[in-house]
Write a protein that holds these residues in place. Structure first.
Motif, PDB file in Angstrom:
ATOM      1  N   PHE A 115     -23.970  -3.821   4.518  1.00 49.09           N
ATOM      2  CA  PHE A 115     -23.345  -5.140   4.416  1.00 49.09           C
ATOM      3  C   PHE A 115     -21.822  -5.031   4.484  1.00 49.09           C
ATOM      4  O   PHE A 115     -21.165  -5.804   5.194  1.00 49.09           O
ATOM      5  N   LEU A 116     -21.254  -4.080   3.759  1.00 47.29           N
ATOM      6  CA  LEU A 116     -19.796  -3.910   3.788  1.00 47.29           C
ATOM      7  C   LEU A 116     -19.319  -3.498   5.168  1.00 47.29           C
ATOM      8  O   LEU A 116     -18.255  -3.932   5.626  1.00 47.29           O
ATOM      9  N   MET A 117     -20.101  -2.668   5.854  1.00 45.87           N
ATOM     10  CA  MET A 117     -19.718  -2.236   7.199  1.00 45.87           C
ATOM     11  C   MET A 117     -19.683  -3.421   8.149  1.00 45.87           C
ATOM     12  O   MET A 117     -18.761  -3.564   8.960  1.00 45.87           O
ATOM     13  N   GLU A 118     -20.680  -4.301   8.065  1.00 47.96           N
ATOM     14  CA  GLU A 118     -20.691  -5.483   8.919  1.00 47.96           C
ATOM     15  C   GLU A 118     -19.607  -6.476   8.528  1.00 47.96           C
ATOM     16  O   GLU A 118     -19.084  -7.209   9.363  1.00 47.96           O
ATOM     17  N   LEU A 119     -19.258  -6.485   7.234  1.00 49.53           N
ATOM     18  CA  LEU A 119     -18.185  -7.378   6.776  1.00 49.53           C
ATOM     19  C   LEU A 119     -16.841  -6.981   7.373  1.00 49.53           C
ATOM     20  O   LEU A 119     -16.010  -7.839   7.692  1.00 49.53           O
ATOM     21  N   LEU A 120     -16.626  -5.692   7.560  1.00 48.75           N
ATOM     22  CA  LEU A 120     -15.379  -5.221   8.163  1.00 48.75           C
ATOM     23  C   LEU A 120     -15.204  -5.767   9.578  1.00 48.75           C
ATOM     24  O   LEU A 120     -14.085  -6.063  10.008  1.00 48.75           O
ATOM     25  N   ALA A 121     -16.329  -5.912  10.298  1.00 46.58           N
ATOM     26  CA  ALA A 121     -16.260  -6.418  11.676  1.00 46.58           C
ATOM     27  C   ALA A 121     -15.893  -7.894  11.714  1.00 46.58           C
ATOM     28  O   ALA A 121     -15.445  -8.394  12.744  1.00 46.58           O
ATOM     29  N   ALA A 122     -16.085  -8.603  10.598  1.00 46.44           N
ATOM     30  CA  ALA A 122     -15.818 -10.041  10.582  1.00 46.44           C
ATOM     31  C   ALA A 122     -14.404 -10.376  10.113  1.00 46.44           C
ATOM     32  O   ALA A 122     -14.020 -11.548  10.131  1.00 46.44           O
ATOM     33  N   ILE A 123     -13.633  -9.386   9.707  1.00 48.85           N
ATOM     34  CA  ILE A 123     -12.267  -9.658   9.237  1.00 48.85           C
ATOM     35  C   ILE A 123     -11.392 -10.038  10.431  1.00 48.85           C
ATOM     36  O   ILE A 123     -11.391  -9.337  11.447  1.00 48.85           O
ATOM     37  N   PRO A 124     -10.615 -11.117  10.348  1.00 45.08           N
ATOM     38  CA  PRO A 124      -9.739 -11.504  11.473  1.00 45.08           C
ATOM     39  C   PRO A 124      -8.710 -10.417  11.786  1.00 45.08           C
ATOM     40  O   PRO A 124      -8.225  -9.724  10.889  1.00 45.08           O
ATOM     41  N   SER A 125      -8.391 -10.307  13.057  1.00 48.70           N
ATOM     42  CA  SER A 125      -7.493  -9.223  13.479  1.00 48.70           C
ATOM     43  C   SER A 125      -6.093  -9.363  12.891  1.00 48.70           C
ATOM     44  O   SER A 125      -5.398  -8.365  12.694  1.00 48.70           O
ATOM     45  N   VAL A 126      -5.663 -10.598  12.573  1.00 59.06           N
ATOM     46  CA  VAL A 126      -4.325 -10.762  11.998  1.00 59.06           C
ATOM     47  C   VAL A 126      -4.264 -10.129  10.603  1.00 59.06           C
ATOM     48  O   VAL A 126      -3.187  -9.640  10.184  1.00 59.06           O
ATOM     49  N   ILE A 127      -5.382 -10.095   9.898  1.00 56.44           N
ATOM     50  CA  ILE A 127      -5.420  -9.434   8.591  1.00 56.44           C
ATOM     51  C   ILE A 127      -5.225  -7.924   8.763  1.00 56.44           C
ATOM     52  O   ILE A 127      -4.484  -7.275   8.000  1.00 56.44           O
ATOM     53  N   TYR A 128      -5.904  -7.382   9.777  1.00 53.58           N
ATOM     54  CA  TYR A 128      -5.702  -5.961  10.071  1.00 53.58           C
ATOM     55  C   TYR A 128      -4.232  -5.694  10.422  1.00 53.58           C
ATOM     56  O   TYR A 128      -3.661  -4.672  10.033  1.00 53.58           O
ATOM     57  N   GLY A 129      -3.631  -6.614  11.170  1.00 55.71           N
ATOM     58  CA  GLY A 129      -2.233  -6.436  11.559  1.00 55.71           C
ATOM     59  C   GLY A 129      -1.300  -6.446  10.358  1.00 55.71           C
ATOM     60  O   GLY A 129      -0.381  -5.615  10.257  1.00 55.71           O
ATOM     61  N   LEU A 130      -1.518  -7.384   9.431  1.00 60.09           N
ATOM     62  CA  LEU A 130      -0.683  -7.436   8.232  1.00 60.09           C
ATOM     63  C   LEU A 130      -0.844  -6.176   7.391  1.00 60.09           C
ATOM     64  O   LEU A 130       0.131  -5.624   6.875  1.00 60.09           O
ATOM     65  N   TRP A 131      -2.082  -5.732   7.255  1.00 56.62           N
ATOM     66  CA  TRP A 131      -2.325  -4.495   6.500  1.00 56.62           C
ATOM     67  C   TRP A 131      -1.618  -3.315   7.164  1.00 56.62           C
ATOM     68  O   TRP A 131      -1.035  -2.452   6.478  1.00 56.62           O
ATOM     69  N   ALA A 132      -1.656  -3.298   8.484  1.00 53.64           N
ATOM     70  CA  ALA A 132      -1.003  -2.191   9.196  1.00 53.64           C
ATOM     71  C   ALA A 132       0.507  -2.216   8.988  1.00 53.64           C
ATOM     72  O   ALA A 132       1.142  -1.165   8.834  1.00 53.64           O
ATOM     73  N   ILE A 133       1.100  -3.405   8.967  1.00 52.97           N
ATOM     74  CA  ILE A 133       2.559  -3.502   8.794  1.00 52.97           C
ATOM     75  C   ILE A 133       2.985  -3.056   7.396  1.00 52.97           C
ATOM     76  O   ILE A 133       3.953  -2.295   7.234  1.00 52.97           O
ATOM     77  N   PHE A 134       2.262  -3.516   6.376  1.00 53.78           N
ATOM     78  CA  PHE A 134       2.704  -3.275   4.999  1.00 53.78           C
ATOM     79  C   PHE A 134       2.139  -2.002   4.370  1.00 53.78           C
ATOM     80  O   PHE A 134       2.669  -1.536   3.360  1.00 53.78           O
ATOM     81  N   VAL A 135       1.066  -1.454   4.939  1.00 54.18           N
ATOM     82  CA  VAL A 135       0.450  -0.264   4.346  1.00 54.18           C
ATOM     83  C   VAL A 135       0.459   0.914   5.323  1.00 54.18           C
ATOM     84  O   VAL A 135       0.961   2.006   5.010  1.00 54.18           O
TER      85      VAL A 135
END
Length: 319
Positions: A115-135
């Motif tokens: 379930f968690l693995m499939e949840l990762l696929a549903a996260i919007p790409s802008v969230i990944y982008g923000l995480w990449a910038i700040f972390v």
């Protein structure tokens, strides 16, 4: 005189079959028509740029909107390098995760982990982008890039100032984004391998790893390759997260620390700023190049699938 019920029922069935056949043909043709219309519209809208630069557009490194000189090579390079870097990082992790979930994971942990693995696929790409910038970018800048520069800088791939953002950050964030896709598909394909295949290999005296390698992975390789292709397709077309961390500089550099640019990113960044017809046409031609690159990569991938599965039984092809 009324027709018998059986005869009327047969006529209705034949009529329904014909309607169903026509509907399916229309649906199939509509898919081809949509692809054809997209290609046609991209070609027509980019004709001004095609007439001005010809094939030079695809191998020229210049991108100067002020001078009206446009070339797509830095964007093609950035798209391919970031996507294949993502595949190199994501495929081993995805296959290992899929093997663990299907073959080694305790039963009580399997469902929440999937379930968690499939949840990762549903996260919007802008969230990944923000995480990449700040972390991710600070982590790369302060720890990972200095270490890689010190130990592998002689190779040329890990040299230059550690900005944090750049081709390496784009490849890593793309890898994180495609891991759930490849893992989920590989897991489903491995689960489809019959249990008697595993038992037969174990009955011959194989170890657990040999059973997974010969009994599961070998039978599931066609579907696994298909999952990798889908992951590559996601990486080629990803826009927002990559735009936020790749640096957006149209240049070709050997070092993965250097900023880059992808075709999807330049379309997203510059389309609203295009001030003349040639500029707009050049950006649309970038879209045409992305369409062609995606088509070629999928054709190569289909050839790989064919080369991988040509000796397998029909059941495996249908996985």
């Amino acid at each position: 005189m009324r027709k018998p019920l059986v005869e009327r029922s047969s006529f209705a069935s034949k009529f329904a079959d014909k309607i169903f056949l026509v509907v399916t043909i229309i649906c199939a043709i509509s898919v081809l028509s949509i692809v054809g219309l997209i290609a046609y519209e991209l070609y027509v809208s980019s004709k001004l740029s095609l007439d001005a630069f010809g094939l030079k557009f695809f191998y020229s490194e210049n991108w100067d909107p002020v001078a009206g000189d446009f070339g797509a090579l830095p964007f093609i390079y950035g798209t391919l390098v970031s996507s294949f870097l993502a595949l190199i990082l994501a495929v081993p992790v995805s296959l290992a995760a899929a093997v663990f979930i299907t073959e080694m994971c305790p039963r009580w942990l399997r469902t929440p982990l999937s379930f968690l693995m499939e949840l990762l696929a549903a996260i919007p790409s802008v969230i990944y982008g923000l995480w990449a910038i700040f972390v991710l970018a600070p982590l790369l800048r302060q720890h990972v890039q200095p270490f890689l520069s010190k130990t592998l800088g002689w190779a040329g791939l890990f040299s230059g100032p550690p900005y944090g953002i750049g081709m390496l950050a784009a490849g890593i964030i793309l890898a994180i984004m495609i891991v759930p896709i490849i893992t989920s598909i590989s897991r489903d394909v491995m689960k489809a391998v019959p249990q008697n295949q595993r038992e037969a290999v174990l009955a011959l005296g194989a170890t657990r790893w040999e059973m997974i390698r010969t009994g599961v992975l070998r039978n599931a390789r066609a579907g696994i390759v298909g999952g990798i292709i889908l992951g590559l397709g996601r990486a080629l077309g990803e826009t927002m997260a990559v735009t936020m961390v790749i640096g957006n500089r149209p240049e070709i550099a050997k070092s993965l620390f250097a900023p880059g640019y992808t075709m999807a990113s330049v379309i997203a960044n510059e389309f609203s700023e295009a001030t003349d017809n040639l500029y707009v046409s050049a950006i649309i031609e970038i879209g045409l190049a992305l369409f062609i690159v995606t088509f070629i990569v999928n054709a190569i991938a289909q050839a790989l699938v064919w080369a991988t599965t040509r000796g397998m039984p029909a059941r495996a092809h249908g996985q």
